[in-house]
Scaffold this motif. Structure first.
Motif, PDB file in Angstrom:
ATOM      1  N   ASN A   7      -1.246  -8.324  -5.424  1.00 29.34           N
ATOM      2  CA  ASN A   7      -1.398  -6.972  -4.901  1.00 29.34           C
ATOM      3  C   ASN A   7      -2.777  -6.824  -4.259  1.00 29.34           C
ATOM      4  O   ASN A   7      -3.788  -6.968  -4.931  1.00 29.34           O
ATOM      5  N   PRO A   8      -2.802  -6.552  -2.961  1.00 28.16           N
ATOM      6  CA  PRO A   8      -4.093  -6.491  -2.261  1.00 28.16           C
ATOM      7  C   PRO A   8      -5.076  -5.522  -2.902  1.00 28.16           C
ATOM      8  O   PRO A   8      -6.280  -5.774  -2.874  1.00 28.16           O
ATOM      9  N   ALA A   9      -4.570  -4.423  -3.490  1.00 31.18           N
ATOM     10  CA  ALA A   9      -5.484  -3.461  -4.088  1.00 31.18           C
ATOM     11  C   ALA A   9      -6.223  -4.076  -5.273  1.00 31.18           C
ATOM     12  O   ALA A   9      -7.255  -3.591  -5.688  1.00 31.18           O
ATOM     13  N   TRP A  10      -5.687  -5.138  -5.824  1.00 29.73           N
ATOM     14  CA  TRP A  10      -6.349  -5.879  -6.906  1.00 29.73           C
ATOM     15  C   TRP A  10      -7.063  -7.100  -6.335  1.00 29.73           C
ATOM     16  O   TRP A  10      -8.251  -7.308  -6.570  1.00 29.73           O
ATOM     17  N   GLU A  11      -6.359  -7.872  -5.540  1.00 29.08           N
ATOM     18  CA  GLU A  11      -6.918  -9.121  -5.023  1.00 29.08           C
ATOM     19  C   GLU A  11      -8.181  -8.901  -4.195  1.00 29.08           C
ATOM     20  O   GLU A  11      -9.051  -9.743  -4.146  1.00 29.08           O
ATOM     21  N   GLU A  12      -8.247  -7.754  -3.534  1.00 25.13           N
ATOM     22  CA  GLU A  12      -9.376  -7.510  -2.639  1.00 25.13           C
ATOM     23  C   GLU A  12     -10.587  -6.931  -3.357  1.00 25.13           C
ATOM     24  O   GLU A  12     -11.620  -6.677  -2.740  1.00 25.13           O
ATOM     25  N   LEU A  13     -10.482  -6.683  -4.649  1.00 24.48           N
ATOM     26  CA  LEU A  13     -11.648  -6.192  -5.382  1.00 24.48           C
ATOM     27  C   LEU A  13     -12.701  -7.294  -5.397  1.00 24.48           C
ATOM     28  O   LEU A  13     -12.375  -8.472  -5.564  1.00 24.48           O
ATOM     29  N   PHE A  16      -1.187   4.341   9.354  1.00 24.04           N
ATOM     30  CA  PHE A  16      -0.706   4.027  10.707  1.00 24.04           C
ATOM     31  C   PHE A  16      -1.433   2.852  11.372  1.00 24.04           C
ATOM     32  O   PHE A  16      -0.889   2.208  12.246  1.00 24.04           O
ATOM     33  N   MET A  17      -2.682   2.616  10.988  1.00 16.68           N
ATOM     34  CA  MET A  17      -3.396   1.483  11.572  1.00 16.68           C
ATOM     35  C   MET A  17      -4.054   0.684  10.451  1.00 16.68           C
ATOM     36  O   MET A  17      -5.268   0.673  10.312  1.00 16.68           O
ATOM     37  N   PRO A  18      -3.251   0.040   9.617  1.00 15.43           N
ATOM     38  CA  PRO A  18      -3.825  -0.617   8.442  1.00 15.43           C
ATOM     39  C   PRO A  18      -4.755  -1.771   8.809  1.00 15.43           C
ATOM     40  O   PRO A  18      -4.497  -2.508   9.756  1.00 15.43           O
ATOM     41  N   THR A  25      -5.935   0.452  -1.155  1.00 21.21           N
ATOM     42  CA  THR A  25      -5.742   1.448  -2.202  1.00 21.21           C
ATOM     43  C   THR A  25      -4.669   2.445  -1.805  1.00 21.21           C
ATOM     44  O   THR A  25      -3.779   2.777  -2.568  1.00 21.21           O
ATOM     45  N   VAL A  26      -4.774   2.904  -0.553  1.00 18.12           N
ATOM     46  CA  VAL A  26      -3.789   3.875  -0.078  1.00 18.12           C
ATOM     47  C   VAL A  26      -2.411   3.228   0.016  1.00 18.12           C
ATOM     48  O   VAL A  26      -1.413   3.763  -0.471  1.00 18.12           O
ATOM     49  N   ARG A  27      -2.386   2.031   0.575  1.00 14.56           N
ATOM     50  CA  ARG A  27      -1.083   1.416   0.876  1.00 14.56           C
ATOM     51  C   ARG A  27      -0.396   0.843  -0.356  1.00 14.56           C
ATOM     52  O   ARG A  27       0.827   0.805  -0.415  1.00 14.56           O
ATOM     53  N   TYR A  28      -1.177   0.360  -1.317  1.00 16.76           N
ATOM     54  CA  TYR A  28      -0.534  -0.341  -2.425  1.00 16.76           C
ATOM     55  C   TYR A  28      -0.574   0.425  -3.752  1.00 16.76           C
ATOM     56  O   TYR A  28       0.079   0.057  -4.695  1.00 16.76           O
TER      57      TYR A  28
END
Lengths: 340, 677
Positions: A295-301, B46-48, B56-59
């Motif tokens: 999950n990018p929200a985790w991996e990107e930390l 719209f422009m990720p 954070t917003v997307r996932y």
């Protein structure tokens, strides 16, 4: 109808009877009693001066050193073990073994007295304890019943805001319990050694050249597939231990939490990305490698990208006594140093 | 409705609904523990870019919002289907107990089979839901399913499954730790998996529902008409129920049981005047999404620390008053006859009647004997009595007289009080279903007790006082509403369900918001005779027993008179309203004393009077004593079982009563299909 009813009544009666007979324990009580008699015979007359111990309600006096101790909360059992004393009874032994990991093992002969929430009063009574030690938060309502069985000491591991830290409370309770079993010197030694090992660990960490001393400590478990993440705040005992070995808590949030952690989501981790991230998870429930992997929200930390995450074993008990504290401090050190 | 205004409404319903949904979506996306600028949120959608804020917003935030929309929509559609097919305006997955059945199945599976999630979780939830649906349907009487009976069966089944679930939670505290929050329904998502998993199923469910929309329109005209128009009614019914349970269990397996959305949304659409199922289903989906997303926004406004407040508690908090309003608003229309003379019971042989009280007394006394000598060490009748009377074993004597006897007596007294309270309520309100827990008084007591603990944060010693005050407030609310509803039995039962649900929602919110150990609150709420001493007995129970019970006995003539019906009572010169109020107040005080001591123990007050009537007939002079004895015996048996079944662990007696009582009550209901409800 009449027949049916009678049958029903009989069945009920029989089931009660059968259940009661199923637990054939009458012989063991007798044995216990015999044992008890020989015990007290052997000990009588050795101690002369009385012992005064305080708990959250005030002072209590014991004429002699209590031999048979029942503990209803894990941390207090741990305190006893540290002092080389085995309790005669404890609550939820199975749970203790899977969550707490300290050196002197709980003896095989220690009796289980039921759940921590509703310990079995009869089982406690049957052990004929000299003293019962318990957590006030759990057993305030049954204190009277416990006191009817034996003198009861109640402590509170979680001080309210402004009433001292959990760590201070742990030390104080440990010393009180040491007074109870007349091993105060040993307790002081243990606490001094503990402080010494904090210093040693601090030096080791510094020597290893780890400059970034910020940390976040988390305990996590999954709840229907989505992680619940506890982040420890400054008032938690675990964070204070980490401070004692020279680290700094990077997780800050508003408000006071009695138990010392916020229960929060992955999003909050962003506020402390530059720190080292320590987490405690059960082996079969590692939310970070299971649910959050990929999950990018985790991996990107930052701490994930830069490889500053450390898994601590599942039986790392952050709510324990001095022994758990030392185990915990060492685990943190090992985790940090392994990387180097 | 003119065509123009119909178009207007449609535009308003769908256009307005969409605008509202988008607005809520926007607020929802802005809520989080990290503040992210709205423009960044816009860009993220719209422009990720590959940066953390966007991730954070997307996932994290988007999946939560989307699952809210999907789950809300699915629950609403499920509600529409159930309401039409059962011809019951109060039907929904939560009121019919389907949620609790699914949830129990999932908890059971996660404790005994290993983590059930995804496919297996859905399967387990679906099976649990289907079994419950069949159970409720059968119990309420398939052919002449009466709305009230159906909801009542749903409620009893919910109580039963909740008892089972609490049992698992108490014994597997650590395994089920995470399930408590989820058990109240939460939208927390950490990636798109939940959405990816449920989207296809919910789409299938929605399409399926739209496909049968026409058949449902026909069905609503009446089964005969529908059959006449060539519809296979039975097939429609089965498909509809399957679809409804399917949609409900998909949501349970992803977000946990969330009540009331399935009730609110369809009614909103119907209130706007829509009839055709095609429109009702689509509109409900939209408004279900609005309701659930709105509740989640509210949950996070109420709890700014973002420790999760279960969204299910919020929907119940909003939904329960709505349910009450719905009931009040529709009174006299749909819930059957005003008068129900169903304090029935078949009269058995006269010989039996003579023996009832002696048999019960003997049984009660032997339970006391067995109970005193039964405990952790098995049964020791002889030793115990030698110890007590010959004083030859101080230890056993103390055990029997200081630990077991007070508990038994507390159980006996509480049982007697609860049974008497139920006896008065059932007679005075001429309602076979009235008992302190069904009409919401116990849940009021729970709220009172927890409020004292949480807001007052005072010593647990004062909890009983809180319970007492809570019970009385709940009583006054129930009476006020019941007065407006002219004390119609069926309405009263429904109002009680609404008030109970509201109370439970408040309890959940308090439990989650406070730092209290959840397990301890759960234990208290499930009702327990654990560790009760002479103190509790003398403080809370002896007084009511000595003062109130004789009063009840003295006025039991009036209870019988009221039970004959208002007109007869008036004819006999009784001031009906006044008498009814004072008697009900008396019943509440009696119940409150018991709840204050042992927490919320249901079913005793409901069942004891029923069994008594079953044994003696509806108007027997010994009814009062038999009821009281039965109540005492039931709770004593539960107490003995609670401390012997799983030594050294304790099972709260309330759970035992529910596990014994719920099936009995369901059997009673099934039998009563022959009676009029």
């Amino acid at each position: 109808m009449k027949k049916k009813l009678l049958l029903l009544l009989m069945a009920l009666f029989l089931s009660v009877f059968a259940v009661a007979c199923g637990n054939d324990g009458s012989e063991t009580t007798e044995e216990d009693q015999n044992q008890e008699e020989t015990n007290t015979d052997g000990e009588s007359g050795e101690e002369s001066s009385s012992i005064t111990v305080s708990d959250i309600y005030g002072e209590q006096t014991f004429e002699e050193v209590p031999e048979r101790i029942v503990v209803l909360e894990w941390v207090y059992a741990e305190n006893l073990l540290a002092l080389g004393v085995q309790p005669v009874g404890m609550a939820d032994i199975e749970g203790y073994h899977s969550w707490v990991n300290i050196e002197p093992e709980l003896g095989e002969e220690v009796e289980d007295v039921g759940t921590r929430q509703e310990p079995n009063l009869e089982a406690i009574h049957a052990l004929e304890p000299d003293v019962i030690i318990t957590a006030n938060s759990r057993h305030e309502a049954i204190l009277e019943s416990l006191e009817a069985i034996a003198p009861t000491l109640a402590y509170n591991s979680y001080p309210e805001e402004g009433e001292g830290t959990q760590y201070e409370e742990m030390e104080a309770t440990f010393k009180e319990m040491a007074k109870l079993v007349q091993k105060e010197e040993q307790a002081d030694e243990i606490l001094t050694e503990l402080d010494q090992s904090y210093q040693d660990i601090e030096t080791e960490i510094a020597d290893a050249g780890i400059e970034n001393t910020d940390f976040v400590l988390s305990q996590a478990y999954s709840s229907d597939n989505s992680p619940v993440i506890r982040l420890f705040k400054d008032n938690a005992m675990a964070t204070e231990i980490m401070t004692k070995i020279g680290l700094e808590n990077a997780y800050q949030s508003e408000g006071f939490q009695l138990y010392g952690f916020d229960e929060t989501s992955v999003e909050s981790l962003q506020t402390a990305q530059d720190a080292h991230f320590f987490y405690i998870v059960q082996e079969d429930d590692n939310v970070f490698t299971d649910q959050l992997a990929g999950n990018p929200a985790w991996e990107e930390l930052a701490f994930v990208k830069e490889d500053r995450t450390y898994a601590l074993p599942g039986d790392t008990w952050t709510f324990g006594g001095p022994l758990s504290a030392e185990v915990f401090a060492n685990q943190i050190k090992e985790a940090l140093l392994q990387e180097k | 409705m003119s065509k123009q205004s119909y178009i207007g409404r449609t535009v308003l319903t769908f256009g307005g609904g969409t605008v509202l949904l988008l607005l809520l979506l926007f607020i929802h996306m802005n809520q989080g523990s990290v503040s992210i600028a709205p423009s960044t949120i816009f860009n993220a959608i719209f422009m990720p870019e590959d940066q953390l804020e966007h991730h954070t917003v997307r996932y994290l935030r988007m999946p939560r919002a989307i699952i809210g929309i999907l789950a809300g929509g699915a629950l609403a559609v499920s509600g529409v289907l159930l309401q039409t097919i059962t011809k019951n305006p109060l039907a929904s997955a939560s009121t019919l107990g389907i949620h609790s059945g699914s949830y129990f199945a999932v908890v059971f599976a996660s404790v005994f089979i290993s983590a059930a999630s995804g496919w297996s979780g859905l399967l387990v939830a679906f099976l649990g839901g289907m079994i419950t649906a069949v159970l409720v349907y059968t119990l309420a009487g398939v052919a002449n399913a009466n709305p009230v009976k159906m909801v009542l069966a749903g409620m009893v089944i919910t109580m039963m499954f909740s008892a089972f679930t609490s049992l698992l939670q108490i014994f597997f505290e650590n395994e089920t730790a995470g399930l408590f929050l989820w058990g109240s329904g939460t939208l927390v998502q950490n990636n798109w998996e939940g959405v990816q998993f449920s989207l296809p199923f919910i789409t299938i469910g929605l399409i399926g529902s739209l496909l049968i929309a026409k058949s449902l329109d026909l069905f609503q005209l009446g089964e005969e008409v529908a059959t006449g128009l060539g519809q296979k009614v039975q097939r429609t019914r089965i498909i509809t129920v399957l679809l409804a349970v399917f949609l409900a269990s998909v949501t349970v397996s992803v977000v946990g049981p969330i009540g009331f959305v399935g009730l609110i949304a369809p009614h909103l659409i119907k209130l706007l005047g829509f009839q055709k199922h095609y429109v009702v289903i689509l509109g409900s989906f939209l408004w279900g999404a609005v309701v659930l997303l709105g509740a989640d926004v509210l949950a996070r406004v109420l709890d700014p620390t973002f420790s999760e407040l279960p969204v299910g508690a919020i929907t119940a908090f909003i939904g329960a008053p709505w349910l009450i309003w719905l009931i009040m608003n529709k009174q006299n229309k749909k819930y059957g006859s005003k008068d129900t003379g169903i304090l029935a019971g078949s009269i058995n042989s006269l010989a039996m009647q003579k023996w009832i009280i002696p048999i019960l007394s003997v049984f009660a006394i032997s339970i006391v004997f067995v109970g005193i000598s039964t405990g952790n060490n098995g049964i020791q009748l002889v030793q115990t009595f030698q110890a007590i009377f010959l004083n030859n074993d101080e230890f056993t004597k103390n055990m029997a007289l200081d630990l077991r006897l007070p508990r038994l007596l507390v159980a006996a007294t509480s049982g007697v009080l609860l049974a008497i309270s139920g006896y008065i309520f059932q007679g005075v309100l001429r309602n076979p279903l009235a008992d302190p827990s069904v009409i919401g008084i116990t849940s009021g007591a729970g709220v009172g007790a927890l409020t004292f603990l949480y807001i007052g944060s005072i010593s647990a010693v004062w909890v009983p006082l809180g319970a007492f005050i809570g019970a009385l407030i709940a009583f006054l609310v129930v009476m006020l509403l019941a007065y407006r509803a002219e004390f119609q039995p069926a309405l009263l039962a429904l109002l009680g369900i609404g008030i109970s649900a509201f109370g439970s929602a408040v309890i959940q919110i308090i439990v989650v918001r406070s730092d209290m150990a959840v397990a301890s609150a759960l234990t208290w709420l499930s009702g327990t005779t654990y560790a009760k001493t002479w103190t509790e007995l003398t403080y809370y129970l002896v007084g009511p027993l000595i003062i109130l019970v004789p009063i009840v006995y003295l006025v039991s003539d009036r209870i019988h008179t009221l039970a004959l019906g208002d007109d007869t009572a008036k004819g006999l010169g009784l001031s009906v309203l006044k008498t009814r109020f004072y008697l009900a107040l008396l019943a509440s005080v009696v119940a409150a004393a018991s709840v204050a001591t042992v927490g919320t123990i249901g079913f005793v007050g409901l069942i004891a009077p029923h069994v008594a009537r079953l044994l003696l007939g509806p108007a027997h002079k010994h009814l009062f004593f038999t009821t009281a004895l039965l109540g005492g015996v039931i709770l004593m048996v539960a107490d003995v079982l609670s401390r012997t079944l799983l030594v050294p662990k304790e099972i709260p007696s309330g759970i035992i009563v529910a596990i014994i009582g719920a099936p009995y009550f369901l059997w009673l209901m099934n039998r009563s299909n022959k009676w009029k409800m």
